[in-house]
Design a protein around this motif. Structure first.
Motif, PDB file in Angstrom:
ATOM      1  N   TYR A  20      -8.232   1.259   0.181  1.00  0.00           N
ATOM      2  CA  TYR A  20      -8.334  -0.098  -0.369  1.00  0.00           C
ATOM      3  C   TYR A  20      -7.043  -0.429  -1.106  1.00  0.00           C
ATOM      4  N   LEU A  21      -6.471  -1.601  -0.772  1.00  0.00           N
ATOM      5  CA  LEU A  21      -5.222  -2.052  -1.383  1.00  0.00           C
ATOM      6  C   LEU A  21      -5.550  -3.119  -2.423  1.00  0.00           C
ATOM      7  N   VAL A  51      -7.749  -0.862   4.717  1.00  0.00           N
ATOM      8  CA  VAL A  51      -7.111  -0.523   5.992  1.00  0.00           C
ATOM      9  C   VAL A  51      -7.211   0.985   6.205  1.00  0.00           C
ATOM     10  N   PRO A  52      -7.094   1.458   7.459  1.00  0.00           N
ATOM     11  CA  PRO A  52      -7.017   2.903   7.668  1.00  0.00           C
ATOM     12  C   PRO A  52      -5.694   3.421   7.106  1.00  0.00           C
ATOM     13  N   ALA A  53      -5.702   4.631   6.577  1.00  0.00           N
ATOM     14  CA  ALA A  53      -4.515   5.186   5.909  1.00  0.00           C
ATOM     15  C   ALA A  53      -3.286   5.179   6.818  1.00  0.00           C
ATOM     16  N   ILE A 110      -0.211   1.919  -5.942  1.00  0.00           N
ATOM     17  CA  ILE A 110      -1.403   2.756  -6.078  1.00  0.00           C
ATOM     18  C   ILE A 110      -2.514   2.154  -5.211  1.00  0.00           C
ATOM     19  N   VAL A 111      -3.279   3.023  -4.565  1.00  0.00           N
ATOM     20  CA  VAL A 111      -4.369   2.577  -3.691  1.00  0.00           C
ATOM     21  C   VAL A 111      -5.678   3.225  -4.146  1.00  0.00           C
ATOM     22  N   LYS A 112      -6.773   2.752  -3.583  1.00  0.00           N
ATOM     23  CA  LYS A 112      -8.076   3.355  -3.849  1.00  0.00           C
ATOM     24  C   LYS A 112      -8.579   4.019  -2.570  1.00  0.00           C
TER      25      LYS A 112
END
Length: 196
Positions: A22-23, A30-32, A50-52
């Motif tokens: 999650y951005l 999105v997929p990594a 930073i992402v979740k």
């Protein structure tokens, strides 16, 4: 991960390419692999935001490679210091190769029935010395006598340590010593490498 985060313990752990990321800035998931899709093969990058992942905050680092004709991604999540992630992971991979060497690739240390801790410590120490000796012998033969065959996918047919182990296990039989290496020379070579 929660435990490591609470304790402030650094880590760099590989995740699957299709993990949903999650951005927060873009309010989308999105997929990594999507975040590293524009990399060239062999190029590395630390994602700048930073992402979740699974509701927790992480840094991401990644690289793209081709293995056996297939595109592959190596994506790591980190608690902090993402700029160190890929370098540390590379070191970790060397440790994995060592574990493979002392387990299934020749020494079979997992087959031991030793349970007394002091005996197990001695056994592991002896296996480690033997592993390093085999590695040095394999390295010597690879560099000085006969290089290890490289397969079509670009990797060695056998590891350096396995190459040395295979030779050493046979060199003790006089009829096999085809490179005519005197066993004492192998010990002296080991000593010259600082393992005396």
């Amino acid at each position: 991960m929660d435990f490591l985060n609470r304790k402030g313990i650094r880590y760099h752990i590989r995740i699957q390419n299709n993990f949903k990321v999650y951005l927060p800035r873009r309010q989308k998931q999105v997929p990594a692999w999507h975040l590293f899709n524009n990399l060239k093969v062999g190029q590395m990058r630390n994602y700048e935001h930073i992402v979740k992942v699974n509701g927790r905050l992480y840094y991401l680092s990644g690289t793209k490679s081709v293995s056996e004709g297939k595109l592959e991604y190596l994506i790591l999540i980190s608690y902090n210091k993402p700029d160190e992630a890929l370098a540390y992971y590379r070191i970790r991979w060397q440790v994995e190769c060592l574990f493979q060497g002392i387990k299934s690739s020749g020494f079979n240390i997992e087959d031991t029935h030793v349970v007394a801790l002091d005996r197990l410590e001695k056994l592991v120490l002896l296996v480690m010395i033997a592993f390093v000796w085999c590695y040095l012998i394999g390295d010597y033969i690879d560099r000085q006598i006969r290089p290890i065959q490289i397969k079509r996918h670009g990797r060695r047919a056998v590891s350096v340590s396995k190459y040395g182990l295979d030779y050493l296990s046979r060199v003790l039989l006089p009829e096999y010593n085809r490179f005519n290496i005197i066993s004492l020379h192998l010990l002296l070579y080991t000593k010259s490498k600082g393992l005396n």
